[in-house]
Scaffold this motif. Sequence first.
Motif, short mmCIF file in Angstrom:
data_model
loop_
_atom_site.label_atom_id
_atom_site.label_comp_id
_atom_site.label_asym_id
_atom_site.label_seq_id
_atom_site.Cartn_x
_atom_site.Cartn_y
_atom_site.Cartn_z
N VAL A 153 0.85 -1.19 0.00
CA VAL A 153 0.00 0.00 0.00
C VAL A 153 0.88 1.24 0.00
O VAL A 153 1.86 1.31 0.74
N VAL A 154 0.54 2.22 -0.82
CA VAL A 154 1.24 3.50 -0.75
C VAL A 154 0.42 4.42 0.14
O VAL A 154 -0.69 4.80 -0.21
N PRO A 155 0.94 4.77 1.32
CA PRO A 155 0.17 5.65 2.19
C PRO A 155 0.03 7.02 1.55
O PRO A 155 0.89 7.42 0.77
N PRO A 156 -1.07 7.72 1.85
CA PRO A 156 -1.26 9.03 1.24
C PRO A 156 -0.16 10.00 1.63
O PRO A 156 0.32 9.98 2.76
N ALA A 157 0.24 10.81 0.67
CA ALA A 157 1.11 11.95 0.95
C ALA A 157 2.40 11.60 1.64
O ALA A 157 2.83 12.28 2.56
N ILE A 158 3.06 10.53 1.20
CA ILE A 158 4.33 10.20 1.85
C ILE A 158 5.45 10.39 0.85
O ILE A 158 5.29 10.04 -0.33
N SER A 159 6.57 10.95 1.31
CA SER A 159 7.70 11.16 0.42
C SER A 159 8.53 9.88 0.35
O SER A 159 8.44 9.01 1.21
N VAL A 160 9.34 9.79 -0.70
CA VAL A 160 10.20 8.62 -0.90
C VAL A 160 11.08 8.40 0.35
O VAL A 160 11.19 7.29 0.87
N ARG A 161 11.65 9.48 0.82
CA ARG A 161 12.55 9.39 1.95
C ARG A 161 11.84 8.87 3.20
O ARG A 161 12.35 8.00 3.91
N ASP A 162 10.63 9.39 3.44
CA ASP A 162 9.89 8.94 4.63
C ASP A 162 9.49 7.48 4.50
O ASP A 162 9.50 6.73 5.49
N LEU A 163 9.13 7.07 3.30
CA LEU A 163 8.78 5.67 3.08
C LEU A 163 9.97 4.77 3.42
O LEU A 163 9.85 3.80 4.16
N VAL A 164 11.13 5.13 2.86
CA VAL A 164 12.32 4.32 3.10
C VAL A 164 12.68 4.32 4.59
O VAL A 164 13.08 3.31 5.14
N ALA A 165 12.46 5.48 5.22
CA ALA A 165 12.79 5.58 6.65
C ALA A 165 11.93 4.66 7.51
O ALA A 165 12.36 4.24 8.59
N TYR A 166 10.72 4.32 7.05
CA TYR A 166 9.91 3.37 7.80
C TYR A 166 10.61 2.03 7.94
O TYR A 166 10.34 1.27 8.88
N GLY A 167 11.50 1.73 7.01
CA GLY A 167 12.27 0.49 7.12
C GLY A 167 13.07 0.42 8.40
O GLY A 167 13.42 -0.67 8.88
N ARG A 168 13.35 1.58 9.00
CA ARG A 168 14.16 1.60 10.23
C ARG A 168 13.33 1.29 11.47
O ARG A 168 13.88 1.16 12.57
N ALA A 169 12.02 1.18 11.31
CA ALA A 169 11.13 1.03 12.47
C ALA A 169 11.57 -0.07 13.45
O ALA A 169 11.55 0.16 14.66
N PRO A 170 11.97 -1.26 12.98
CA PRO A 170 12.32 -2.30 13.95
C PRO A 170 13.56 -1.95 14.79
O PRO A 170 13.82 -2.61 15.80
N PHE A 207 10.18 0.78 -2.49
CA PHE A 207 9.85 -0.25 -1.50
C PHE A 207 11.02 -1.20 -1.26
O PHE A 207 11.25 -1.64 -0.13
N VAL A 208 11.77 -1.50 -2.32
CA VAL A 208 12.97 -2.32 -2.11
C VAL A 208 13.93 -1.57 -1.19
O VAL A 208 14.52 -2.16 -0.27
N ALA A 209 14.06 -0.25 -1.42
CA ALA A 209 14.95 0.54 -0.56
C ALA A 209 14.49 0.50 0.89
O ALA A 209 15.30 0.47 1.82
N MET A 210 13.17 0.50 1.09
CA MET A 210 12.65 0.39 2.46
C MET A 210 13.15 -0.91 3.11
O MET A 210 13.58 -0.91 4.26
N CYS A 211 13.09 -2.00 2.35
CA CYS A 211 13.58 -3.27 2.88
C CYS A 211 15.09 -3.22 3.12
O CYS A 211 15.60 -3.78 4.09
N VAL A 212 15.81 -2.52 2.21
CA VAL A 212 17.26 -2.42 2.38
C VAL A 212 17.56 -1.66 3.67
O VAL A 212 18.43 -2.05 4.46
N ALA A 213 16.81 -0.58 3.91
CA ALA A 213 17.03 0.20 5.13
C ALA A 213 16.72 -0.62 6.37
O ALA A 213 17.29 -0.40 7.43
N GLN A 214 15.80 -1.56 6.22
CA GLN A 214 15.46 -2.43 7.36
C GLN A 214 16.67 -3.26 7.78
O GLN A 214 16.80 -3.65 8.94
#
Lengths: 283, 335
Positions: free
Chosen positions: A85-102, A147-154
Amino acid sequence: MSIRLTDIRAGYDAFRLNDVSVEMRAGMITALIGPNGCGKSTLLKSAARHLDPGPGRVEIAGQDIARIGRRRIARIVSLLPQHPVVPPAISVRDLVAYGRAPHQNLFGFRSAADDRKVDEALDLVELDILRERPVASLSGGQRQRAFVAMCVAQDAPYMLFDEPTSSLDIKYQYEVLDLLRALKSAGKTVVVVLHDIEQAARYADELVVMKDGSFLRRGAPADVVTREMVREVFGIEAKVFPDPNTGTPLISPRDRMSDGAATAARPGCETGRATETVATSKT
Amino acid sequence: MSLAVGRAGAARLPLGLSVALLLIAIAGGALFSLVTGGRSDIGLAAIFKGDATSAAVIRDIRAPRSLAAALIGINLGLAGLALQAVTRNPLASPSILGINQGAAFGLALALIAPHAVPLPLDGMAMLGALAAGILTFAIAGGFAGRIDAMRLILGGVAVGAFSYALVRFAYTLEDELARSVVRWTVGDITDIRWPPVLRMAFWTVSGVIVAMLAAHRFNLMAMGQDVAKSLGADPRVTLLIGMLLAAGLTGAAVSVAGPIAFAGLIVPHMAKLLFGQDHRILVPTTALLGAALMLVADGMSKVVSPPVEVPVGVVVALIGAPWFLLQTLLAEDLE
């Protein structure tokens, strides 16, 4: 140091895996292939404990992941679902940064180390110049790279991808597949569900073949993709021959001759089950 | 079903300016709510003149009422925000999911049979809110892990209608009983005094703390259940937190003012329009915006048609409905 699945019986009401036991080896790209509904996505999801393995066991690097919490699992294994899902109004950087959540505290505020990982991930997928853009404004290929970058950041050592090339143009399909190869070079263990047998054979070190909820075969692409396997698993008579570029197997169905464009006889542009694309894609 | 507001990249006011405007709105709303009332000769100036009557009116009648209005705004706004986050549905709000009406039903039960129920008024309102929320979420399939957007709304409407029918049934009971049920459930805060306001403040503060702690989980939930799970946040836990939060906050608000519709729906949308989609910012700003809206509505309820007061719930709907319609029409991709 591998993903070892034992007697996995995960599934839904109408469908269950038949006690699948298989190992995905560390430092390799393993591709799961098989016809639609054979259980390859279900197997992938159980490997990240998105689904309950039933009486079975999932061990990652020798550790039984039923015993550890979700956040710790997320530091060991990442999973990119098929239609994120692409959340509304999210920038690429913020999306990738969610990968850091854990790796973050309760509030998810980014540390300098988090920022570094995010930058590295953006560089790897070559989206650093689009970092401030809304994800929703990107092309399909760029979006998938984000999204791949989000996983990479994880930054989990084991990375799972559920049909990451589906519904992408062919150019972007290879872009994503090349990224998986880059991840392997960076020392990751990659497990990917792929629809396209030839792409799977070209990029994976090992193929795992499934049919009707059961594990069928595992091995190097050249050993696994044979005329017999294509007939038995996918139900088509085809000639299998080495790709002149890579030496990996190509499949040319026999009975539907149309001036060499034989691969067009494959099931076509199947996009799979979209369960969670609640129209957020175009925001 | 995405009511897209606050797109990244769209022109938005700088954060500092938006917060400043919000604080001004609250101060203005509070002033408006405090200076208006049945006795138009009593204003804030009267206090400084040392007029004992005026001071007493402001202290004992208007101040608790203004604070109650602000707290109700905070509660309903945050309840709506939490529900929209955990269901990922822009229409989710305490009234649309039946939680408001469930709370009113719990309240009515406590009024009709005070000795047969296990909890005091606000406890029963929360219990009713929780029961309605659980029922609606169960109908939508939330506990199996997948919330169906359509079933969520339909389930909420059905649960809400059923609960409110039971409340209205109480209107037909013996006169004295019916009068108290009506008085408690019609959305009126005219004669509220300090003790219930302070009790409610306790719930509001608790709710704000829980919402702040859950804000990042709400952000992760916006990525969808699958990605949230991959990132280590179990969506079922998030759902549970959101529902408990919404039920508690709504129950506390309803036990004081009855079911006020629309505030829970529009306040989060206004906040998203002004402040974007990050729940770590949205939690405090939604709370402030809810307080501002309710203070203004309370002030207006006293001046629209003096000397009669319009119930504050009516004023909120009169402001909220056109605003919601406008936003819906202007949303770029209502699908």
